[in-house]
Design a protein around this motif. Structure first.
Motif, PDB file in Angstrom:
ATOM      1  N   ILE A  45       0.529   0.045   0.050  1.00 44.72           N
ATOM      2  CA  ILE A  45      -0.005  -1.087   0.825  1.00 44.72           C
ATOM      3  C   ILE A  45       0.902  -1.376   2.018  1.00 44.72           C
ATOM      4  CG2 ILE A  45      -0.482  -3.565   0.763  1.00 44.72           C
ATOM      5  CD1 ILE A  45      -1.461  -3.168  -2.106  1.00 44.72           C
ATOM      6  N   GLU A  46       2.212  -1.356   1.814  1.00 41.64           N
ATOM      7  CA  GLU A  46       3.134  -1.625   2.917  1.00 41.64           C
ATOM      8  C   GLU A  46       3.110  -0.502   3.953  1.00 41.64           C
ATOM      9  OE1 GLU A  46       6.896  -2.364   1.054  1.00 41.64           O
ATOM     10  OE2 GLU A  46       6.392  -4.450   0.635  1.00 41.64           O
ATOM     11  N   LYS A  49       0.062  -0.853   6.147  1.00 37.08           N
ATOM     12  CA  LYS A  49       0.015  -2.164   6.810  1.00 37.08           C
ATOM     13  C   LYS A  49      -1.108  -3.049   6.290  1.00 37.08           C
ATOM     14  CE  LYS A  49       2.048  -0.402  11.004  1.00 37.08           C
ATOM     15  NZ  LYS A  49       1.956   1.031  11.055  1.00 37.08           N
ATOM     16  N   GLY A  50      -1.339  -2.995   4.971  1.00 36.05           N
ATOM     17  CA  GLY A  50      -2.341  -3.854   4.347  1.00 36.05           C
ATOM     18  C   GLY A  50      -3.240  -3.069   3.414  1.00 36.05           C
ATOM     19  N   TYR A  51      -4.124  -3.799   2.760  1.00 37.08           N
ATOM     20  CA  TYR A  51      -5.075  -3.191   1.835  1.00 37.08           C
ATOM     21  C   TYR A  51      -6.333  -2.856   2.615  1.00 37.08           C
ATOM     22  CZ  TYR A  51      -7.731  -2.442  -2.424  1.00 37.08           C
ATOM     23  OH  TYR A  51      -8.486  -1.884  -3.414  1.00 37.08           O
ATOM     24  N   ASN A  52      -6.466  -1.597   3.024  1.00 36.93           N
ATOM     25  CA  ASN A  52      -7.601  -1.155   3.826  1.00 36.93           C
ATOM     26  C   ASN A  52      -8.132   0.157   3.252  1.00 36.93           C
ATOM     27  OD1 ASN A  52      -5.628   0.693   4.661  1.00 36.93           O
ATOM     28  ND2 ASN A  52      -5.096  -0.570   6.424  1.00 36.93           N
ATOM     29  N   GLU A 105      -4.665 -10.932  -2.462  1.00 43.41           N
ATOM     30  CA  GLU A 105      -4.153 -11.182  -1.115  1.00 43.41           C
ATOM     31  C   GLU A 105      -3.774 -12.651  -1.021  1.00 43.41           C
ATOM     32  OE1 GLU A 105      -6.461 -11.577   2.841  1.00 43.41           O
ATOM     33  OE2 GLU A 105      -5.899  -9.465   2.667  1.00 43.41           O
ATOM     34  N   TYR A 115       0.666 -11.469   2.240  1.00 47.92           N
ATOM     35  CA  TYR A 115       1.357 -10.579   1.320  1.00 47.92           C
ATOM     36  C   TYR A 115       0.441 -10.355   0.126  1.00 47.92           C
ATOM     37  CZ  TYR A 115       2.620 -14.758  -1.370  1.00 47.92           C
ATOM     38  OH  TYR A 115       2.578 -15.910  -2.098  1.00 47.92           O
ATOM     39  N   TYR A 116       0.689  -9.286  -0.589  1.00 50.91           N
ATOM     40  CA  TYR A 116      -0.183  -8.900  -1.696  1.00 50.91           C
ATOM     41  C   TYR A 116       0.577  -8.976  -3.009  1.00 50.91           C
ATOM     42  CZ  TYR A 116      -3.320  -7.174   1.890  1.00 50.91           C
ATOM     43  OH  TYR A 116      -4.150  -7.092   2.969  1.00 50.91           O
ATOM     44  N   LEU A 144       3.419  -9.025   5.564  1.00 51.62           N
ATOM     45  CA  LEU A 144       3.122  -7.837   6.348  1.00 51.62           C
ATOM     46  C   LEU A 144       3.215  -8.049   7.847  1.00 51.62           C
ATOM     47  CD1 LEU A 144       0.309  -6.241   4.244  1.00 51.62           C
ATOM     48  CD2 LEU A 144       2.693  -5.635   4.368  1.00 51.62           C
ATOM     49  N   SER A 145       2.905  -9.208   8.368  1.00 51.99           N
ATOM     50  CA  SER A 145       2.964  -9.370   9.824  1.00 51.99           C
ATOM     51  C   SER A 145       4.392  -9.350  10.334  1.00 51.99           C
ATOM     52  CB  SER A 145       2.293 -10.686  10.237  1.00 51.99           C
ATOM     53  OG  SER A 145       3.031 -11.781   9.716  1.00 51.99           O
TER      54      SER A 145
END
Length: 149
Positions: A45-46, A49-52, A105, A115-116, A144-145
């Motif tokens: 995930i990191e 840059k996110g859960y995509n 999330e 953050y997750y 994450l930002s």
């Protein structure tokens, strides 16, 4: 007769000790697998840059390669974070993989990113009571930002 009773008692102690040591060994293996899986999902995930979509496919590939347990039911309400700003992003009805882990999330406290929270489960496959023994292993990503600004 006295020696026979003493020998039976010692034999029972040895059997109990061996059983307890096997339970500790099985528990440590299961915890290690759940902990390793949780950390790898957090890293994926990191890195993405996110859960995509790219992280979903990478997680699915990792889970298939690892041999992580598959569950037809995923009830993540028991392990949800206590924050009001968290929402469940995995499992959803559109994803049908069936792996037993949860991803939430969460919004950061200062609204400066997300953050997750990742939850994997220790599972013991005992014939009768195996479905009832399951312990969550939780972990969180960084905000994450702030990682890529």
């Amino acid at each position: 007769m006295r020696q026979a009773v003493g020998s039976a008692f010692i034999l029972n102690l040895v059997i109990i000790f061996i059983t307890l040591m096997m339970l500790v060994f099985v528990g440590s293996i299961s915890y290690s697998k759940a902990y390793k899986t949780k950390n790898r999902i957090i890293n994926i995930i990191e890195d993405n840059k996110g859960y995509n979509e790219s992280s979903i496919s990478e997680i699915e590939t990792f889970m298939a390669d690892t041999g992580y347990q598959i569950s037809l039911t995923s009830d993540c309400t028991k392990v949800a974070p206590n924050t009001k700003s968290s929402s469940l992003v995995y499992p959803t009805s559109s994803i049908k993989s069936g792996y037993r882990y949860c991803i939430f999330e969460n919004k950061a406290s200062n609204d400066n990113g997300v953050y997750y929270t990742v939850v994997t489960f220790m599972k013991f496959d005992f014939p009768v009571i195996g479905n009832y023994i399951e312990f969550p292993v939780k972990g969180e990503t960084k905000i994450l930002s702030k990682l890529w600004d």
